[in-house]
Design a protein around this motif. Structure first.
Motif, PDB file in Angstrom:
ATOM      1  N   UNK A  90     -27.810  41.237 -27.658  1.00  0.00           N
ATOM      2  CA  UNK A  90     -28.524  41.109 -26.393  1.00  0.00           C
ATOM      3  C   UNK A  90     -27.842  40.155 -25.432  1.00  0.00           C
ATOM      4  N   UNK A  91     -28.660  39.419 -24.693  1.00  0.00           N
ATOM      5  CA  UNK A  91     -28.154  38.497 -23.675  1.00  0.00           C
ATOM      6  C   UNK A  91     -27.194  37.448 -24.245  1.00  0.00           C
ATOM      7  N   UNK A  92     -27.480  36.853 -25.418  1.00  0.00           N
ATOM      8  CA  UNK A  92     -26.524  35.886 -25.972  1.00  0.00           C
ATOM      9  C   UNK A  92     -25.135  36.483 -26.218  1.00  0.00           C
ATOM     10  N   UNK A  93     -25.075  37.755 -26.584  1.00  0.00           N
ATOM     11  CA  UNK A  93     -23.779  38.402 -26.791  1.00  0.00           C
ATOM     12  C   UNK A  93     -23.028  38.518 -25.470  1.00  0.00           C
ATOM     13  N   UNK A  94     -23.753  38.848 -24.403  1.00  0.00           N
ATOM     14  CA  UNK A  94     -23.136  38.966 -23.082  1.00  0.00           C
ATOM     15  C   UNK A  94     -22.600  37.624 -22.616  1.00  0.00           C
ATOM     16  N   UNK A  95     -23.408  36.586 -22.770  1.00  0.00           N
ATOM     17  CA  UNK A  95     -22.999  35.241 -22.338  1.00  0.00           C
ATOM     18  C   UNK A  95     -21.766  34.776 -23.114  1.00  0.00           C
ATOM     19  N   UNK A  96     -21.755  35.014 -24.406  1.00  0.00           N
ATOM     20  CA  UNK A  96     -20.609  34.620 -25.229  1.00  0.00           C
ATOM     21  C   UNK A  96     -19.366  35.399 -24.817  1.00  0.00           C
ATOM     22  N   UNK A  97     -19.508  36.688 -24.592  1.00  0.00           N
ATOM     23  CA  UNK A  97     -18.381  37.502 -24.153  1.00  0.00           C
ATOM     24  C   UNK A  97     -17.817  37.037 -22.823  1.00  0.00           C
ATOM     25  N   UNK A  98     -18.706  36.739 -21.872  1.00  0.00           N
ATOM     26  CA  UNK A  98     -18.288  36.228 -20.561  1.00  0.00           C
ATOM     27  C   UNK A  98     -17.481  34.949 -20.723  1.00  0.00           C
ATOM     28  N   UNK A  99     -17.991  34.040 -21.513  1.00  0.00           N
ATOM     29  CA  UNK A  99     -17.327  32.750 -21.698  1.00  0.00           C
ATOM     30  C   UNK A  99     -15.950  32.927 -22.324  1.00  0.00           C
ATOM     31  N   UNK A 100     -15.850  33.816 -23.301  1.00  0.00           N
ATOM     32  CA  UNK A 100     -14.570  34.037 -23.973  1.00  0.00           C
ATOM     33  C   UNK A 100     -13.541  34.639 -23.017  1.00  0.00           C
ATOM     34  N   UNK A 101     -13.947  35.609 -22.225  1.00  0.00           N
ATOM     35  CA  UNK A 101     -13.021  36.233 -21.276  1.00  0.00           C
ATOM     36  C   UNK A 101     -12.651  35.246 -20.169  1.00  0.00           C
ATOM     37  N   UNK A 102     -13.608  34.458 -19.697  1.00  0.00           N
ATOM     38  CA  UNK A 102     -13.326  33.486 -18.641  1.00  0.00           C
ATOM     39  C   UNK A 102     -12.287  32.460 -19.092  1.00  0.00           C
ATOM     40  N   UNK A 103     -12.267  32.123 -20.368  1.00  0.00           N
ATOM     41  CA  UNK A 103     -11.295  31.136 -20.879  1.00  0.00           C
ATOM     42  C   UNK A 103      -9.857  31.628 -20.778  1.00  0.00           C
ATOM     43  N   UNK A 104      -9.669  32.906 -20.600  1.00  0.00           N
ATOM     44  CA  UNK A 104      -8.318  33.454 -20.492  1.00  0.00           C
ATOM     45  C   UNK A 104      -7.714  33.222 -19.109  1.00  0.00           C
ATOM     46  N   UNK A 105      -8.560  32.822 -18.167  1.00  0.00           N
ATOM     47  CA  UNK A 105      -8.156  32.693 -16.772  1.00  0.00           C
ATOM     48  C   UNK A 105      -8.192  31.251 -16.284  1.00  0.00           C
ATOM     49  N   UNK A 106      -7.275  30.936 -15.382  1.00  0.00           N
ATOM     50  CA  UNK A 106      -7.322  29.702 -14.606  1.00  0.00           C
ATOM     51  C   UNK A 106      -7.325  30.126 -13.146  1.00  0.00           C
ATOM     52  N   UNK A 107      -8.244  29.591 -12.372  1.00  0.00           N
ATOM     53  CA  UNK A 107      -8.380  29.958 -10.963  1.00  0.00           C
ATOM     54  C   UNK A 107      -8.315  28.691 -10.124  1.00  0.00           C
ATOM     55  N   UNK A 108      -7.588  28.775  -9.029  1.00  0.00           N
ATOM     56  CA  UNK A 108      -7.494  27.659  -8.086  1.00  0.00           C
ATOM     57  C   UNK A 108      -7.663  28.167  -6.666  1.00  0.00           C
ATOM     58  N   UNK A 109      -8.287  27.353  -5.849  1.00  0.00           N
ATOM     59  CA  UNK A 109      -8.397  27.606  -4.416  1.00  0.00           C
ATOM     60  C   UNK A 109      -7.652  26.486  -3.712  1.00  0.00           C
ATOM     61  N   UNK A 110      -6.573  26.830  -3.043  1.00  0.00           N
ATOM     62  CA  UNK A 110      -5.727  25.837  -2.368  1.00  0.00           C
ATOM     63  C   UNK A 110      -5.321  24.714  -3.316  1.00  0.00           C
ATOM     64  N   UNK A 111      -5.000  25.070  -4.557  1.00  0.00           N
ATOM     65  CA  UNK A 111      -4.526  24.097  -5.537  1.00  0.00           C
ATOM     66  C   UNK A 111      -5.612  23.339  -6.276  1.00  0.00           C
ATOM     67  N   UNK A 112      -6.884  23.578  -5.966  1.00  0.00           N
ATOM     68  CA  UNK A 112      -7.994  22.908  -6.634  1.00  0.00           C
ATOM     69  C   UNK A 112      -8.646  23.871  -7.625  1.00  0.00           C
TER      70      UNK A 112
END
Length: 138
Positions: A46-68
Motif C-alpha cells: 500500500x502507501x508505505x510501499x509507495x513512499x519507500x519506493x519514492x525515497x529509494x528512487x529519489x536517492x539516485x538523483x542530485x538536483x541543484x538550482x543555480x548551484x544550490x
C-alpha cells in the motif's frame, strides 16, 4: 527520456519538475543502494510501499538550482499520461529568485562509471524566471 519542466519560462512562485523513472535502469541501482529494502525488495504494501519506493528512487538523483541543492523529500510518485511515463514530480520554490536566466542541474548516479548502462548522467535545464505582478499589490 529526460527530466523536464513544463516551460522554459516560469512566471509563478513554483517550478514543476518531472523526473522519469526508468525501471530497467533505476531499479537495479535502487536495490543495490537503498538499505531500507529487505534484500533488495520492497516488502511493504500500500502507501508505505509507495513512499519507500519514492525515497529509494529519489536517492539516485542530485538536483541543484543555480548551484544550490534541492531536496526531493516532498516529491511524489506521479504518472505523466501524456507521455506514458511514471516518475517523481514535485515543485521547487522560485519566488525568491531574481528575474532572468536560471539553471536546474540534475545528476543521476553520481558515483557511477563514465561509461556503460549505469554511467553517471548529467542534465541541465535552463529557464527564465519572469515573475508576474504580485496579486497582493493593488
Amino acid at each position: 527520456v529526460f527530466p523536464m519542466i513544463p516551460s522554459e519560462r516560469v512566471t509563478g512562485s513554483h517550478l514543476r519538475l518531472f523526473i522519469p523513472h526508468l525501471p530497467r535502469r533505476d531499479n537495479p541501482l535502487a536495490r543495490e543502494r537503498c538499505q531500507a529494502l529487505a534484500q533488495g525488495r520492497n516488502l511493504a504494501e500500500g502507501r508505505p510501499a509507495t513512499v519507500l519506493g519514492q525515497a529509494c528512487v529519489a536517492r539516485l538523483w542530485q538536483v541543484e538550482l543555480d548551484g544550490q541543492a534541492v531536496s526531493l523529500d516532498d516529491f511524489v510518485a506521479a504518472e505523466r499520461r501524456d507521455l506514458g511515463m511514471r516518475g517523481l514530480m514535485g515543485y521547487i520554490e522560485v519566488a525568491g529568485l531574481r528575474p532572468g536566466l536560471h539553471r536546474l542541474s540534475l545528476l543521476w548516479n553520481a558515483e557511477g562509471p563514465e561509461s556503460g548502462a549505469l554511467r553517471r548522467r548529467e542534465y541541465g535545464i535552463p529557464f527564465w524566471y519572469t515573475p508576474g505582478p504580485d496579486p497582493a499589490t493593488p
